[in-house]
Design an enzyme around this catalytic site. Structure first.
Site, short mmCIF file in Angstrom:
data_model
loop_
_atom_site.label_atom_id
_atom_site.label_comp_id
_atom_site.label_asym_id
_atom_site.label_seq_id
_atom_site.Cartn_x
_atom_site.Cartn_y
_atom_site.Cartn_z
N SER A 160 43.41 -3.66 52.64
CA SER A 160 43.72 -3.98 51.26
C SER A 160 44.93 -4.91 51.22
CB SER A 160 43.96 -2.69 50.47
OG SER A 160 43.94 -2.96 49.09
N ASP B 279 32.71 -2.86 47.05
CA ASP B 279 34.13 -2.87 46.69
C ASP B 279 34.32 -3.45 45.30
OD1 ASP B 279 36.92 -3.02 46.62
OD2 ASP B 279 37.06 -3.53 48.74
N HIS C 87 35.87 0.23 48.42
CA HIS C 87 37.20 -0.06 48.98
C HIS C 87 37.60 0.96 50.05
CE1 HIS C 87 40.68 -2.62 48.79
NE2 HIS C 87 41.50 -1.61 48.65
#
Length: 689
Positions: free
Chosen positions: A545, A628, A663
């Site tokens: 991330s 995601d 994610h």
């Protein structure tokens, strides 16, 4: 003078890794040139941004399939690795008991279960009331949150499917598990009102995410059709949010608008439609008041990077009437609990380690709260109705323990302890410090086998994040044991951008000071070499991330420092990041290329624009989730294409797509085991183990 910047030049890499040539699928270049603030920027792989394009779908699958086949052909398997990961992930798990009103709940996952389930205590027995596998037998639907009414008699259970983070909320009776109303679709935030008959509901649909629409919050009476919800508020820009919350122990409601780091707050009487009064407004700081009886209590970073704790009368709630109870100090205030007798328990941290202090009703120090054993205070809470305090302690080698006590005497008794089938008897952890490029002192966690020798030849995994006030603490490293027991030293520096030393530490790693994050991380790698832990040829890096942005930056800025990099769900093209999914929320952290000053800053480090032509970057595994809804997979795809086709790139750069996750959250047990095995096998092979 205009500057021409080309994102990449196409070349077909011919390289050898483990004696097997690396020939990934060819990526066509379709140059698109933008003019931004006097610069020409040419993007050869803009076409990969459209995830619905059949050609992009075909390219993505071909890349992923090639990665799987190439890794299978070049990597050796580590006997017992999958079994060790399985023992950690797929184990009997029972959470600490969660008391809501007069009810008690517990999250449980038995060995072999696909997901976590929710139980309640009835007649001394544990009764199953919620199992997401019953609504999706594939195990790809997970529970992402539970909100209970104050009396604990009902619960709103939020779920996500295949990691997409587009929520569905179910409403259950917590004695029987019976669904009370039809589920609500596209829920983002859910919160019960004080009357327990309504909910504050913030909706977010896939279309809202795609079009970056500001989210709207509604008041919903349970049982009414969704189209009868009453609109409460929204914002003009998707980078901001609208919030509202009641108070359990007072009849006031707070609502307002804000972004990640600042807000404006109104106060009104609970249950009314009145506008109320503005009590706080800032473009720089944050304050989220709570109310108990006739008093307001506020923990804020307003003109206090390490935070301060203030109090106000409900009758005079405006900022000008707030009084400082606990001033800002040299340590960072993490939490303050108000006890029934008027005393306070302060949780603060010094050099990333938390502690507790007891204060009198005037905010003066009485003394430290003695803890039941050595360990970092990972969390502290207070049950006002029960008049009990809870403290959770953690160490590098033992999972968290929770203790309970009366605040009258703080005589602790063990409340909860995890039993994890992981042997860490030969593992130890340390908190150390090193100096960054600009002489800033940085804390770092170093975990390794007890027989470590500083001979400069140890395999090292260095991981980091550095953003959004998310910092490091000396927590449990049990998930890394398959690596550590094989000799890997796991290192996690507390680089700027986190909360290690308060808001100042964060601000020194964001916006125009973002480069500090990358410098801090690289300085840690250099320190590891200098202190004879390892060499650059035996060091791999891993981040996801915002940490994936970190990986992209170190790969393009210091390709000489790392043998290999695992770059997960990354932000890479910082010139265009804000145009996709929920990324407008992050403008306060990074800035936006729509603003010229921000653009020039972003252009200084954006990994996609800083791939060095003719330079061989480290071997990379770039992984992302197809579903995601936070960081668009386009970043991973474009970065892969650009690196693979960079003249001079010899080391393999591989794209790995998980088609069943987003994610990262909500993975089924089998998925977690599979993904961890892929990651650990890559890291171990790159470390030569």
């Amino acid at each position: 003078m205009r500057t021409l910047i080309s994102a990449l030049i196409l070349a077909l890499p011919v390289s050898v890794f483990c004696q097997v040539p690396f020939h990934p699928p060819v990526t066509e270049k379709k140059p698109v040139t933008d003019t931004l603030h006097g610069y020409f920027l040419t993007d050869q792989y803009r076409w990969l941004e459209d995830k619905t394009d059949p050609k992009v779908i075909e390219w993505t699958k071909a890349q992923h399939d090639y990665t799987v086949s190439y890794m299978k052909a070049t990597q050796k398997d580590h006997p017992g690795l999958r079994e060790e990961i399985t023992a950690y992930v797929d184990r009997d798990y029972e959470s600490a008991l969660d008391k809501e009103g007069k009810r008690v709940f517990q999250t449980i996952k038995k060995k072999g279960d696909k997901q976590y389930s929710l139980y309640t205590m009835l007649g001394g027995k544990k009764v199953l009331i919620w199992d997401p596998v019953k609504i999706d037998t594939s195990g790809k639907t997970s529970t992402s949150g539970v909100e209970y009414t104050y009396d604990g008699e009902r619960a709103a259970v939020n779920v996500q499917q295949s990691g997409s983070e587009i929520g569905i909320t179910y409403f259950i009776d917590t004695k029987t598990g019976k669904q009370l109303f039809p589920p609500l679709q596209n829920t983002f935030g859910i919160q019960w009102t004080k009357d327990q008959q309504h909910m504050y509901v913030t909706l977010r649909s896939p279309e809202d995410v795609k079009l970056q629409r500001p989210l709207k919050t509604w008041l919903w009476k349970l049982g009414d059709p969704p189209d009868k919800m009453k609109f409460l508020g929204s914002t003009n820009d998707a980078q901001n949010s609208w919030f509202i919350y009641d108070n359990r122990y007072s009849d006031v409601t707070f609502y307002g608008t804000g972004d990640f780091y600042s807000d404006s707050v109104w106060m009104k009487k609970t249950g009314t439609e009145e506008k109320g009064q503005l009590i706080y407004a800032s473009k720089k700081f944050q304050a989220y008041p709570s109310a108990i009886g006739e008093k307001l209590y506020i923990l804020t970073n307003d003109n206090a990077p390490n935070k301060r704790f203030l109090v106000a009368d409900k009758g005079k709630p405006e900022y000008k009437d707030w009084k400082v109870l606990i001033p800002e100090g040299e340590t960072v205030i993490e939490n303050v609990e108000v006890l029934k007798d008027g005393r306070f328990v302060l949780q603060d941290k010094k050099d990333i380690q938390s502690r507790l202090t007891l204060l009198d009703p005037e905010g003066k120090k009485i003394g430290p709260v003695s803890l039941p054993e050595l360990g970092d205070v990972s969390s502290f809470g207070y049950d006002r109705e029960e008049d009990s305090v809870y403290v959770s302690l953690s160490t590098f080698t033992s999972p968290g323990k929770t203790y309970i006590a009366s605040p009258k005497d703080f005589k602790w008794r063990l409340y909860y302890e995890q039993k994890i089938p992981v042997d860490m008897s030969n593992i130890t952890g340390e908190i150390k410090f090193y100096t960054s490029k600009d002489s800033t002192r940085i804390p770092v966690l170093v975990v390794h086998r007890k027989d470590l020798k500083l001979d400069g030849a140890n395999p090292v995994l260095i991981t980091g994040y550095g953003g959004f006030l998310s910092g490091i603490k000396p927590g449990y490293f049990g998930g890394y044991t398959p690596l550590i027991n094989r000799g890997v030293v796991v290192v996690e520096p507390g680089i700027r951008g986190g909360d290690e030393y308060g808001e100042s530490w964060h601000q020194n790693g964001m916006l125009f000071k973002k480069q500090n994050c990358f410098d801090d991380f690289n300085a840690c790698a250099e320190w590891l070499v200098r202190e004879k832990y390892t060499t650059s040829n035996r060091m791999v890096a891993w981040g996801g991330s915002n940490g994936g942005l970190l990986m992209g930056a170190i790969a393009t800025q210091r390709p000489d420092l790392y043998k290999a990099i695992l770059c997960a769900v990354p932000l890479i093209d910082m010139i265009r990041y804000q145009k996709f999914l929920i990324a407008r929320y992050w403008i306060p952290e990074y800035g936006t290329s729509d603003n010229e000053a921000d653009f020039r800053n972003l252009l200084q480090y954006s990994p996609y624009q800083h791939i060095r032509q003719g330079v061989n970057h480290p071997t990379m595994l770039i992984r992302t989730g197809a579903n995601d809804s936070r960081v668009d997979p386009l970043h991973a795809k474009k970065f892969t294409a650009a690196l693979q086709n960079n003249p001079g790139q010899i080391n393999p750069v591989m794209l790995y797509i998980d088609y069943n996750v987003g994610h990262g959250s909500g993975q089924a047990t089998k998925q977690r085991i599979e993904n961890s095995t892929v990651d650990f096998e890559f890291l171990l092979n790159q470390l030569g183990l």
